[in-house]
Design a protein around this motif. Structure first.
Motif, PDB file in Angstrom:
ATOM      1  N   GLU A   1       0.952  -1.196  -0.094  1.00  0.00           N
ATOM      2  CA  GLU A   1       0.207  -0.227   0.112  1.00  0.00           C
ATOM      3  C   GLU A   1       0.938   1.311  -0.010  1.00  0.00           C
ATOM      4  OE1 GLU A   1      -2.111  -0.644   3.650  1.00  0.00           O
ATOM      5  OE2 GLU A   1      -3.545  -2.310   2.596  1.00  0.00           O
ATOM      6  N   ASP A   2       2.131   0.871   0.104  1.00  0.00           N
ATOM      7  CA  ASP A   2       3.517   1.882   0.056  1.00  0.00           C
ATOM      8  C   ASP A   2       3.218   2.896   0.985  1.00  0.00           C
ATOM      9  OD1 ASP A   2       5.371   3.183  -1.849  1.00  0.00           O
ATOM     10  OD2 ASP A   2       4.251   4.974  -2.298  1.00  0.00           O
ATOM     11  N   VAL A   3       2.097   2.512   2.135  1.00  0.00           N
ATOM     12  CA  VAL A   3       3.125   3.464   3.408  1.00  0.00           C
ATOM     13  C   VAL A   3       4.361   2.955   4.688  1.00  0.00           C
ATOM     14  CG1 VAL A   3       0.431   3.527   3.573  1.00  0.00           C
ATOM     15  CG2 VAL A   3       1.126   2.063   4.219  1.00  0.00           C
ATOM     16  N   LEU A   4       4.163   1.900   3.452  1.00  0.00           N
ATOM     17  CA  LEU A   4       5.608   1.493   4.424  1.00  0.00           C
ATOM     18  C   LEU A   4       6.970   1.385   3.561  1.00  0.00           C
ATOM     19  CD1 LEU A   4       6.899   0.874   7.397  1.00  0.00           C
ATOM     20  CD2 LEU A   4       6.405  -1.295   6.825  1.00  0.00           C
ATOM     21  N   ARG A   5       8.229   2.039   3.243  1.00  0.00           N
ATOM     22  CA  ARG A   5       9.193   2.087   2.488  1.00  0.00           C
ATOM     23  C   ARG A   5      10.088   0.567   2.694  1.00  0.00           C
ATOM     24  NH1 ARG A   5       8.677   7.148  -0.915  1.00  0.00           N
ATOM     25  NH2 ARG A   5       6.266   7.062  -2.276  1.00  0.00           N
ATOM     26  N   ALA A   6      10.041  -0.438   2.911  1.00  0.00           N
ATOM     27  CA  ALA A   6      10.949  -1.029   3.234  1.00  0.00           C
ATOM     28  C   ALA A   6      11.312  -2.644   2.532  1.00  0.00           C
ATOM     29  CB  ALA A   6      10.965  -0.933   4.912  1.00  0.00           C
ATOM     30  N   PRO A   7      12.421  -3.109   2.667  1.00  0.00           N
ATOM     31  CA  PRO A   7      12.351  -4.155   2.573  1.00  0.00           C
ATOM     32  C   PRO A   7      11.777  -5.578   3.348  1.00  0.00           C
ATOM     33  CG  PRO A   7      14.704  -4.269   3.615  1.00  0.00           C
ATOM     34  CD  PRO A   7      13.635  -2.637   3.610  1.00  0.00           C
ATOM     35  N   VAL A   8      10.951  -6.335   2.592  1.00  0.00           N
ATOM     36  CA  VAL A   8      10.238  -7.431   3.665  1.00  0.00           C
ATOM     37  C   VAL A   8      10.946  -8.985   4.547  1.00  0.00           C
ATOM     38  CG1 VAL A   8       7.914  -9.204   3.872  1.00  0.00           C
ATOM     39  CG2 VAL A   8       7.984  -6.935   2.350  1.00  0.00           C
ATOM     40  N   PRO A   9      11.090  -8.648   5.366  1.00  0.00           N
ATOM     41  CA  PRO A   9      11.510  -9.574   6.345  1.00  0.00           C
ATOM     42  C   PRO A   9      10.860 -11.153   5.668  1.00  0.00           C
ATOM     43  CG  PRO A   9      10.675  -8.593   8.004  1.00  0.00           C
ATOM     44  CD  PRO A   9       9.831  -7.942   6.822  1.00  0.00           C
TER      45      PRO A   9
ATOM     46  N   GLN B   1      13.365  -2.848  14.440  1.00  0.00           N
ATOM     47  CA  GLN B   1      13.826  -3.650  12.299  1.00  0.00           C
ATOM     48  C   GLN B   1      13.894  -3.038  11.505  1.00  0.00           C
ATOM     49  OE1 GLN B   1      12.770  -8.269  11.993  1.00  0.00           O
ATOM     50  NE2 GLN B   1      14.199  -8.021   9.912  1.00  0.00           N
ATOM     51  N   LEU B   2      12.161  -2.255  11.540  1.00  0.00           N
ATOM     52  CA  LEU B   2      11.965  -1.831   9.966  1.00  0.00           C
ATOM     53  C   LEU B   2      12.394  -0.542   9.907  1.00  0.00           C
ATOM     54  CD1 LEU B   2       8.602  -3.593   8.432  1.00  0.00           C
ATOM     55  CD2 LEU B   2      11.640  -4.615   7.861  1.00  0.00           C
ATOM     56  N   ALA B   3      12.690   0.137  11.428  1.00  0.00           N
ATOM     57  CA  ALA B   3      12.170   2.018  10.937  1.00  0.00           C
ATOM     58  C   ALA B   3      13.973   2.376  10.396  1.00  0.00           C
ATOM     59  CB  ALA B   3      12.602   2.096  12.767  1.00  0.00           C
ATOM     60  N   GLY B   4      14.908   1.778  10.422  1.00  0.00           N
ATOM     61  CA  GLY B   4      15.594   2.701  10.145  1.00  0.00           C
ATOM     62  C   GLY B   4      15.623   2.207   8.781  1.00  0.00           C
ATOM     63  N   PRO B   5      15.879   1.438   7.334  1.00  0.00           N
ATOM     64  CA  PRO B   5      15.291   0.946   6.457  1.00  0.00           C
ATOM     65  C   PRO B   5      14.165   2.327   5.666  1.00  0.00           C
ATOM     66  CG  PRO B   5      15.477  -1.472   7.046  1.00  0.00           C
ATOM     67  CD  PRO B   5      15.308  -0.772   8.667  1.00  0.00           C
TER      68      PRO B   5
END
Length: 436
Positions: A20-28, A51-55
């Motif tokens: 949904e493009d509300v979170l731009r990070a690699p999916v673990p 874990q996802l905050a940085g990316p």
């Protein structure tokens, strides 16, 4: 819900947020959940937001808020809290197990769900006047009593009206009984059976005679034939037909509400579904999902088991029950069944599940109190709750959505509601068509 289930649920929420493009990070590759430590909140905790905050270039608390709203709506999750710098704490819904047991019971018992042996060994002798409403009521009461294990004998004060045969009414004897029997004495219908049958037909007539309490006058006007939400009988039968259409639609998308169909079954038809894995969580949002399914319409139930319908789906059927509209057209704009909504344990689902759970008690009360009107009102309530659930928690995926565990759970609730409606109508002697 096991820790593995919860891990997949959180991972699915991450994928949704990224899609949904509300979170731009690699999916673990996986998400780890652990039992909450002493003094902590909830049953399990997860540090995926940290874990996802940085990316994602977002504060961990913001990532946690994005994920919380997506996880909280999933089945089996009671509450999601954010603690500390961005930990997600999960409290599981203890009702989930009882709900699963309820749905399993409905699936196993089918139309006999709600039948029991509370009146086993009892003998009930019902006696009624030579009048159509009394005869129809006595027959419905007899069915309710028999469904609870009782033996029933029905007699009429005089020889039956010949037109009763068109309603399938029979009696075990007639004439004045030697000893007083349990009398069935509703307010008379006010017209002969033949006249009412010619005007309304057997199903609408039965509903009209049974829907009102025995001490009230039966409403037998032309509104019983209206094909719209204002007609309770139509709404009940439409809800049942819609539940069947959802099952057909799910089959077209290759999934079912039966958990056994997914439980490590080596017999899953790989040739038909492109080697679909046994674990449904493994294919949620999986780009490897067979391309043949990626162009599925928002509501495959609309195509009524027609494998030959062109891919462009031109000529979509006009029947609202087939299209997947929420309710009959008289209610205003339809809401497509595939629209996005919360998962199955939101308030609308809770209301429907509670009504399904109440069904056995309603049948027993209807038998004990000689009150088939209680059953009719229960069916109306289930039908209304079904459509509210249908709108809030669409059982079928739409667009690029892939069938998920949430869709399976929603479908199970919808199928249980359809079973209750069909079983209740059967006890009232009313047909439940598969298509409307």
């Amino acid at each position: 819900m096991t820790p593995a289930d919860l891990s997949r649920t959180v991972l699915h929420a991450v994928r949704r947020a990224v899609d949904e493009d509300v979170l731009r990070a690699p999916v673990p590759a996986r998400v780890r959940v652990e039992r909450t430590r002493p003094g902590g909140s909830g049953d399990y905790a997860c540090a995926v937001a940290l874990q996802l905050a940085g990316p994602a270039a977002l504060p961990a608390l913001e990532v946690a808020r994005i994920l919380r709203e997506r996880v909280a709506a999933e089945p089996g999750v009671g509450r999601v809290e954010i603690t500390g710098p961005g930990f997600l704490s999960f409290t599981l819904d203890t009702r989930a197990e009882s709900d699963r047991a309820l749905l399993a019971a409905v699936r196993e018992q089918g139309l006999a769900y709600g039948h029991g042996d509370a009146l086993l060994g009892e003998v009930h002798q019902l006696h009624h006047a030579r009048e159509v409403r009394a005869a129809v009521t006595a027959q419905a009461v007899g069915r309710l009593l028999a469904a609870q294990g009782a033996r029933v004998r029905t007699t009429c004060a005089a020889s039956p009206d010949p037109d009763w045969a068109r309603l399938g009414l029979t009696v075990d004897g007639y004439g004045t009984p030697p000893v007083p029997l349990t009398g069935i004495r509703p307010v008379p219908a006010g017209a002969p059976a033949g006249e009412l049958l010619d005007r309304l037909g057997p199903d609408a007539l039965r509903w009209g005679l049974l829907r009102a309490a025995g001490h009230d006058r039966a409403a037998l006007g032309p509104d019983l034939l209206v094909q719209g939400e204002a007609n309770a009988l139509f709404l009940v039968r439409y809800a049942r037909a819609r539940a069947l259409a959802l099952t057909r639609g799910a089959a077209l998308l290759g999934f079912t509400a039966d958990p056994a169909a997914y439980d490590d079954s080596p017999a899953w038809p790989a040739a038909a579904y492109g080697g679909r894995p046994a674990d449904p969580a493994a294919y949620d949002d999986n780009p490897a999902w067979p391309a043949a399914h990626d162009n599925s319409p928002a509501d495959p139930a609309g195509y009524d088991d027609d494998p030959a319908r062109p891919a462009a789906y031109a000529g979509r059927p006009a029947d609202p029950a087939a299209r997947g509209d929420r309710r009959p057209s008289s209610t205003g704009p339809a809401v497509a069944s595939g629209s996005t909504g919360p998962a199955p344990y939101d308030p609308a689902a809770r209301t429907l599940l509670d009504l399904i759970a109440d069904h056995p008690d309603v049948l027993l009360a209807g038998a004990r109190h000689r009150a088939p009107d209680r059953v009719a009102r229960q069916l109306e309530a289930v039908a209304h709750a079904f459509f509210d659930f249908h709108d809030s928690c669409p059982p079928l995926p739409t667009g690029d959505e892939k069938p998920s565990a949430a869709h399976r759970a929603r479908l199970a609730v919808a199928e249980a509601a359809g079973t209750v409606l069909a079983g209740g109508l059967s006890l009232l002697g009313i047909r439940a068509p598969e298509h409307l």
